[in-house]
Motif scaffolding. Structure first.
Motif, mmCIF file in Angstrom:
data_model
loop_
_atom_site.group_PDB
_atom_site.id
_atom_site.type_symbol
_atom_site.label_atom_id
_atom_site.label_comp_id
_atom_site.label_asym_id
_atom_site.label_seq_id
_atom_site.Cartn_x
_atom_site.Cartn_y
_atom_site.Cartn_z
ATOM 1 N N ASP A 1 0.823 -1.210 0.000
ATOM 2 C CA ASP A 1 0.000 0.000 0.000
ATOM 3 C C ASP A 1 0.853 1.254 0.000
ATOM 4 O O ASP A 1 0.500 2.249 -0.642
ATOM 5 C CB ASP A 1 -0.943 0.019 1.204
ATOM 6 C CG ASP A 1 -2.093 -0.958 1.056
ATOM 7 O OD1 ASP A 1 -2.316 -1.448 -0.071
ATOM 8 O OD2 ASP A 1 -2.773 -1.219 2.070
ATOM 9 N N ASN A 2 1.957 1.248 0.705
ATOM 10 C CA ASN A 2 2.824 2.416 0.750
ATOM 11 C C ASN A 2 3.475 2.660 -0.616
ATOM 12 O O ASN A 2 3.568 3.801 -1.064
ATOM 13 C CB ASN A 2 3.888 2.270 1.826
ATOM 14 C CG ASN A 2 4.499 3.587 2.199
ATOM 15 O OD1 ASN A 2 3.966 4.640 1.867
ATOM 16 N ND2 ASN A 2 5.619 3.551 2.877
ATOM 17 N N LYS B 1 0.846 4.107 -2.802
ATOM 18 C CA LYS B 1 0.583 5.499 -2.435
ATOM 19 C C LYS B 1 1.656 6.423 -3.018
ATOM 20 O O LYS B 1 1.347 7.497 -3.539
ATOM 21 C CB LYS B 1 0.550 5.620 -0.907
ATOM 22 C CG LYS B 1 0.313 7.003 -0.389
ATOM 23 C CD LYS B 1 0.345 6.990 1.130
ATOM 24 C CE LYS B 1 0.339 8.369 1.696
ATOM 25 N NZ LYS B 1 0.488 8.359 3.149
#
Length: 98
Positions: free
Chosen positions: A67-68, A71
């Motif tokens: 997810d990072n 992002k």
């Protein structure tokens, strides 16, 4: 000390692997002994809990890393998409009373 995301992820995954190995050892080797010190049921419960938490922890750490990265990629795309444009200074053609 500040660590990068990859170092934290590697540390978390390695900790989950160690926990999995300990849980597997408790569940498959010590709980099958004839007369373990605290009884078979305790080692079965502890081993199963360690196995479950290690797998769950590895899933959570890998999801956090994914997810990072997603992002960061999204923010980079957004930054490239919206460029800053400056308007040129132009003299106004309005009639002003003198």
């Amino acid at each position: 000390m500040s660590r990068s995301l990859n170092e934290k992820g590697f540390l978390g995954i390695s900790l989950c692997i160690i926990t999995f190995i300990v849980g597997d050892y408790l569940l498959n080797h010590i709980s099958t002994l004839e007369n373990p010190p605290m009884g078979n049921t305790v080692y079965i419960l502890i081993g199963s809990t360690l196995l479950f938490t290690s797998v769950l922890g590895a899933i959570i750490v890998s999801k956090y890393i994914y997810d990072n990265k997603k992002k960061i990629k999204k923010m980079e795309h957004k930054r490239k998409k919206h460029r800053v444009y400056f308007l040129k200074n132009q003299k106004s053609n309005t009639n002003t009373p003198t």
